[in-house]
Scaffold this motif. Structure first.
Motif, PDB file in Angstrom:
ATOM      1  N   UNK A   1     -17.996  -5.051 -17.319  1.00  0.00           N
ATOM      2  CA  UNK A   1     -17.548  -6.315 -17.883  1.00  0.00           C
ATOM      3  C   UNK A   1     -16.562  -7.050 -16.978  1.00  0.00           C
ATOM      4  N   UNK A   2     -16.585  -6.707 -15.696  1.00  0.00           N
ATOM      5  CA  UNK A   2     -15.808  -7.463 -14.721  1.00  0.00           C
ATOM      6  C   UNK A   2     -14.311  -7.263 -14.817  1.00  0.00           C
ATOM      7  N   UNK A   3     -13.872  -6.060 -15.132  1.00  0.00           N
ATOM      8  CA  UNK A   3     -12.441  -5.752 -15.167  1.00  0.00           C
ATOM      9  C   UNK A   3     -12.076  -4.912 -13.930  1.00  0.00           C
ATOM     10  N   UNK A   4     -10.815  -4.985 -13.520  1.00  0.00           N
ATOM     11  CA  UNK A   4     -10.367  -4.295 -12.306  1.00  0.00           C
ATOM     12  C   UNK A   4      -9.831  -2.906 -12.643  1.00  0.00           C
TER      13      UNK A   4
ATOM     14  N   UNK B   1       2.991  -2.726  -7.497  1.00  0.00           N
ATOM     15  CA  UNK B   1       3.097  -4.034  -6.822  1.00  0.00           C
ATOM     16  C   UNK B   1       1.875  -4.893  -7.140  1.00  0.00           C
ATOM     17  N   UNK B   2       0.689  -4.272  -7.150  1.00  0.00           N
ATOM     18  CA  UNK B   2      -0.533  -5.017  -7.487  1.00  0.00           C
ATOM     19  C   UNK B   2      -0.431  -5.560  -8.909  1.00  0.00           C
ATOM     20  N   UNK B   3      -0.070  -4.669  -9.847  1.00  0.00           N
ATOM     21  CA  UNK B   3       0.028  -5.074 -11.246  1.00  0.00           C
ATOM     22  C   UNK B   3       1.053  -6.174 -11.460  1.00  0.00           C
ATOM     23  N   UNK B   4       2.209  -6.058 -10.813  1.00  0.00           N
ATOM     24  CA  UNK B   4       3.279  -7.049 -10.950  1.00  0.00           C
ATOM     25  C   UNK B   4       2.827  -8.409 -10.424  1.00  0.00           C
ATOM     26  N   UNK B   5       2.124  -8.398  -9.280  1.00  0.00           N
ATOM     27  CA  UNK B   5       1.637  -9.657  -8.687  1.00  0.00           C
ATOM     28  C   UNK B   5       0.577 -10.307  -9.580  1.00  0.00           C
ATOM     29  N   UNK B   6      -0.316  -9.496 -10.140  1.00  0.00           N
ATOM     30  CA  UNK B   6      -1.357 -10.037 -11.020  1.00  0.00           C
ATOM     31  C   UNK B   6      -0.726 -10.688 -12.250  1.00  0.00           C
TER      32      UNK B   6
ATOM     33  N   UNK C   1      -8.177 -10.226  -8.804  1.00  0.00           N
ATOM     34  CA  UNK C   1      -8.577  -8.988  -9.485  1.00  0.00           C
ATOM     35  C   UNK C   1     -10.024  -9.039  -9.976  1.00  0.00           C
ATOM     36  N   UNK C   2     -10.767  -7.959  -9.664  1.00  0.00           N
ATOM     37  CA  UNK C   2     -12.178  -7.800 -10.060  1.00  0.00           C
ATOM     38  C   UNK C   2     -13.114  -8.797  -9.389  1.00  0.00           C
ATOM     39  N   UNK C   3     -12.588  -9.592  -8.442  1.00  0.00           N
ATOM     40  CA  UNK C   3     -13.447 -10.572  -7.750  1.00  0.00           C
ATOM     41  C   UNK C   3     -13.715 -10.147  -6.299  1.00  0.00           C
ATOM     42  N   UNK C   4     -13.150  -9.024  -5.881  1.00  0.00           N
ATOM     43  CA  UNK C   4     -13.400  -8.523  -4.524  1.00  0.00           C
ATOM     44  C   UNK C   4     -14.350  -7.329  -4.604  1.00  0.00           C
ATOM     45  N   UNK C   5     -14.738  -6.827  -3.440  1.00  0.00           N
ATOM     46  CA  UNK C   5     -15.601  -5.632  -3.426  1.00  0.00           C
ATOM     47  C   UNK C   5     -14.769  -4.366  -3.646  1.00  0.00           C
ATOM     48  N   UNK C   6     -13.449  -4.528  -3.764  1.00  0.00           N
ATOM     49  CA  UNK C   6     -12.573  -3.361  -3.919  1.00  0.00           C
ATOM     50  C   UNK C   6     -12.382  -3.022  -5.406  1.00  0.00           C
ATOM     51  N   UNK C   7     -13.471  -2.692  -6.070  1.00  0.00           N
ATOM     52  CA  UNK C   7     -13.390  -2.346  -7.493  1.00  0.00           C
ATOM     53  C   UNK C   7     -14.392  -1.236  -7.809  1.00  0.00           C
ATOM     54  N   UNK C   8     -13.919  -0.016  -8.094  1.00  0.00           N
ATOM     55  CA  UNK C   8     -12.514   0.348  -8.241  1.00  0.00           C
ATOM     56  C   UNK C   8     -11.795   0.435  -6.893  1.00  0.00           C
ATOM     57  N   UNK C   9     -10.466   0.368  -6.971  1.00  0.00           N
ATOM     58  CA  UNK C   9      -9.619   0.587  -5.794  1.00  0.00           C
ATOM     59  C   UNK C   9      -8.965   1.950  -5.962  1.00  0.00           C
TER      60      UNK C   9
ATOM     61  N   UNK D   1      -5.188  -8.218  -1.498  1.00  0.00           N
ATOM     62  CA  UNK D   1      -6.449  -8.924  -1.786  1.00  0.00           C
ATOM     63  C   UNK D   1      -6.827  -8.768  -3.258  1.00  0.00           C
ATOM     64  N   UNK D   2      -6.666  -7.568  -3.773  1.00  0.00           N
ATOM     65  CA  UNK D   2      -6.991  -7.301  -5.191  1.00  0.00           C
ATOM     66  C   UNK D   2      -6.022  -8.050  -6.107  1.00  0.00           C
ATOM     67  N   UNK D   3      -4.735  -8.075  -5.727  1.00  0.00           N
ATOM     68  CA  UNK D   3      -3.731  -8.768  -6.546  1.00  0.00           C
ATOM     69  C   UNK D   3      -4.034 -10.266  -6.646  1.00  0.00           C
ATOM     70  N   UNK D   4      -4.552 -10.848  -5.571  1.00  0.00           N
ATOM     71  CA  UNK D   4      -4.865 -12.280  -5.572  1.00  0.00           C
ATOM     72  C   UNK D   4      -6.127 -12.590  -6.376  1.00  0.00           C
TER      73      UNK D   4
END
Length: 461
Positions: A253-256, A177-182, A153-161, A148-151
């Motif tokens: 500032x809306x970063x993951x 895997x998250x970083x690679x997908x992003x 980033x910073x737009x879900x409630x999972x921040x921080x993860x 969900x975070x990879x799809x």
């Protein structure tokens, strides 16, 4: 004073400040400040963010105070007005512009740094992706949150993860895997994977080289910051303070932010409470040790991926007898392959049994409280019974505290249990002992050498 007065006087302050700090520091930390008003001997300055305010207070408060006294008069007070950033992209304008360009022009001006984005080495391990991450009951929740975070980033409630779990359960694989997908979905995003240890080394170097501003400025440009093994920050106050500021800036500032640890936030001793609070803002998920079925699937996947042939009974035996981590499973495969090749033997159950027994027998046996007490007392020439007495002799107290500190590091026992087994003390005494030993290690080289020597002896057990 009217508006012209306070603006003019603040400009005089800036002239003085500019003469006392490097040009880049002046541009980064003082030009963005706006003087709002001066009333009742109080100067109100508007700053871009909470992070900005905290950094000013930490690094430049003496310079600010002296300059304001000089220009506005002795006894002048300083107050800050922190801008609330509702629109995350506005936070990107940290390297400030002195002109009055419109936001759209400023954005086009920021486009040329495209090469900078491509130049950033994300330090991601490309083979650690979602395709090679085998899912099972022990990691199902963590994987779904990660995707969900990879799809978005910073737009879900999972921040921080925040992922936690024992060594070898797949935390590093999953965050890569998250970083690679992003990077695949959003190639323009600045994604950075870094271990907590490397972050600490970089920070220490920046302090030594007087480039802390550059260090912080760099981390402020990251869109997705992934830090592995955050527990490494325990007890390192200055690194924690700097990371706290970076965390705040990125989050506001809306970063993951994506973090891992070998234990849950509430068990992170030696970590500032304000950081622990922030770690719990988003999603905290545990990766448990893999089940037998998951271990079997991981083995099958690795064997198939490497083009190997293993009999089913060998796979079953390894899955049922090597339970600690994914890394252990892969290590066993490599050992079996090596023995099979060197000794020209078939891969069969007998070979697998021999290798698994050899590897597991060579592993260090778990250190017990008794091992620790005996090793510490032997080092200091004390009888083991002395550590359980109420003696306040310096050498006994020190040995008791060191034993408690090592017990916290080498066992999974609670502070209460450790206290009960070492001198029948309460958990507060154990926590104080750990804090005391940790602080002494940082300032006393001779004491640090003693601890290292005791730990070397423990490894021989």
């Amino acid at each position: 004073m009217n508006d012209i007065d306070h603006v003019g006087l603040w400009n005089r302050c800036l002239t003085i400040i500019r003469d006392n700090v490097p040009e880049q520091t002046y541009k980064t930390w003082f030009l963005p400040i706006k003087p709002l008003k001066y009333e009742d001997k109080t100067l109100v300055l508007q700053v871009p963010s909470q992070f900005f305010y905290e950094f000013l207070e930490e690094q430049f408060i003496d310079l600010l105070r002296q300059t304001i006294y000089k220009v506005f008069g002795e006894g002048s007070k300083l107050m800050y007005n922190v801008m609330v950033v509702n629109n995350p992209p506005t936070g990107v304008s940290l390297p400030p512009h002195t002109g009055t360009a419109t936001p759209t022009k400023q954005e086009t001006k920021n486009v040329p740094p495209q090469p900078l984005i491509t130049e950033l080495d994300s330090h991601l391990k490309g083979d650690y992706n979602f395709d090679t991450f085998i899912e099972g009951e022990s990691n199902k929740l963590s994987r779904s949150v990660a995707e969900a975070v990879a799809l978005n980033p910073a737009k879900t409630i999972f921040n921080p993860l925040f992922f936690y779990g024992a060594s070898g359960v797949g935390k590093t694989h999953l965050i890569n895997a998250i970083g690679t997908k992003i990077k695949e979905l959003y190639p323009e995003k600045r994604v950075l994977y870094v271990s907590a240890h490397l972050f600490q080394v970089q920070y220490t170097d920046s302090v030594r080289n007087n480039t802390v501003n550059d260090f912080i400025n760099f981390y402020q440009t990251i869109d997705v910051l992934i830090i592995d093994d955050i527990q490494e920050f325990a007890g390192v106050t200055k690194t924690q303070n700097t990371f706290f500021h970076i965390f705040n800036h990125l989050h506001q500032n809306g970063k993951q932010l994506i973090l891992t640890s070998d234990r849950s936030p509430v068990l992170l001793q030696g970590m500032e409470e304000r950081l622990i609070t922030r770690f719990k803002w988003g999603m905290v998920a545990e990766l448990e040790k893999p089940t037998v079925e998951l271990r079997r699937n991981i083995l099958r996947n690795k064997i198939r991926r490497d083009g190997l042939q293993f009999p089913p009974e060998v796979i079953d035996y390894i899955a049922e007898n090597v339970s600690d981590s994914v890394r252990d499973l892969e290590g066993i495969i490599i050992s079996i392959m090596a023995h099979s090749t060197v000794y020209n033997k078939d891969i069969d159950l007998e070979l697998a049994q021999r290798i698994v027994k050899k590897v597991t027998h060579n592993e260090n046996k778990a250190v017990t409280i008794d091992d620790i007490i005996q090793t510490v007392c032997k080092h200091y020439g004390l009888d083991t019974s002395a550590i359980h007495t109420k003696s306040r002799k310096r050498e006994v107290v020190q040995a008791r505290q060191i034993a408690m500190y090592l017990a916290k590091n080498y066992t999974d026992l609670s502070a209460s249990k450790i206290g009960h087994l070492i001198g029948n003390k309460d958990h507060a005494t154990v926590l104080y002992a750990c804090k005391n030993v940790k602080e002494l290690r940082e300032v006393d080289k001779a004491f640090l050498a003693e601890i290292d020597e005791i730990q070397r002896e423990l490894k021989k057990i």
